[in-house]
Design an enzyme around this catalytic site. Structure first.
Site: not given
Length: 282
Positions: A109, A112, A114-116
């Site tokens: 999602v 965030t 850190s979602c990549g």
């Protein structure tokens, strides 16, 4: 139910003198958000306004957009091994007929950091999921002096911060500077979700005639939450990220950073700031 603050013993050292005293700390506990009975997300939050937090999170995810799409929100009983209720798990039930986006436990999602996802993919995700464009017609117009006064008004409304010094805050103001709502939380994104969730529950979305002020920096995540709620102005007392500026420019969001009276930086959407008047006075 968890309290907003808790007391802990602390060893205090002042000018070489050592003493022991109780200290007031902000509470931090996990909240699991379930969607129609299925686990969706876990966030660390300050207990309180949990239903609004869950609702606001789902607005940011593009799941909810109006109060009639929400059937109810309940705490889940039996959330612990012994069957007691921890008040740390909520289940959001959508109304019959609401079509849910493709959200899975393995989802990446975009909400965030850190979602990549790369920057372009993150911007595309907001563009394709947002329920509304930022449509403040006529555009909200803000005097720099009024904007500069908002951090002090927010600070005066932070009741728990005064006792702990450990909370972020987010507030909604009218274009005239009236404080409409303020929420505090250990996570700045949670404070915004609580504001947006309360607006959804009261049928106030989109928030097209408001200013969102946050007590920290303006990350992509916070800019995304503003756009998803239809908020035209996001102001922060600290710095924005580059991706937040990109999103603001693309979505038509006014983004103000380093808002510390009497100065500020306008990164996008300058048409909502009365710059000519400010230049003339300077």
């Amino acid at each position: 139910m968890g309290r907003v603050t808790e007391r802990r013993k602390v060893i205090r050292i002042r000018d070489g003198a050592v003493s022991t005293r109780p200290d007031t700390l902000v509470a931090e506990e996990p909240l699991e958000i379930r969607l129609n009975g299925k686990p969706l997300a876990i966030t660390m939050r300050t207990p309180g306004d949990d239903f609004a937090l869950a609702a606001g999170f789902l607005v940011s995810e593009g799941v909810l957009g109006s109060a009639d799409e929400l059937q109810n929100i309940v705490y889940c009983a039996g959330a612990t091994v012994d069957g007691s209720n921890s008040y740390n798990v909520v289940d959001v039930r959508t109304a019959p007929g609401v079509v849910l986006p493709d959200i899975t436990l393995e989802r990446n999602v975009y909400t965030t950091s850190s979602c990549g996802l790369c920057g372009k993919a993150s911007l595309d995700a907001v563009r394709t999921t947002a329920r509304w464009t930022i449509d403040d017609t006529p555009p909200v117009r803000l005097e720099p002096e009024l904007l500069a006064s908002l951090p002090d008004r927010l600070r005066a409304a932070q009741r728990v911060f005064d006792r702990t010094g450990g909370l972020h805050a987010a507030a909604l103001f009218s274009p005239e500077g009236e404080l409409l709502d303020v929420r505090e939380d250990v996570g700045r994104h949670n404070a915004v979700d609580k504001l947006v969730g309360r607006a959804l529950q009261s049928g106030s979305l989109p928030l097209s005639r408001t200013v969102l002020l946050v007590s920290g920096r303006a990350s992509f995540e916070l800019a995304q939450k503003a756009v998803m709620a239809g908020i035209p102005v996001l102001a922060a007392v600290s710095a924005p990220s580059s991706l937040a500026v990109d999103l603001a420019a693309e979505a038509g969001l006014t983004l103000v950073g380093f808002l510390r009276s009497p100065s500020m930086n306008v990164y996008a959407g300058e048409h909502r700031i009365a710059l000519r008047a400010a230049a003339a006075q300077g």
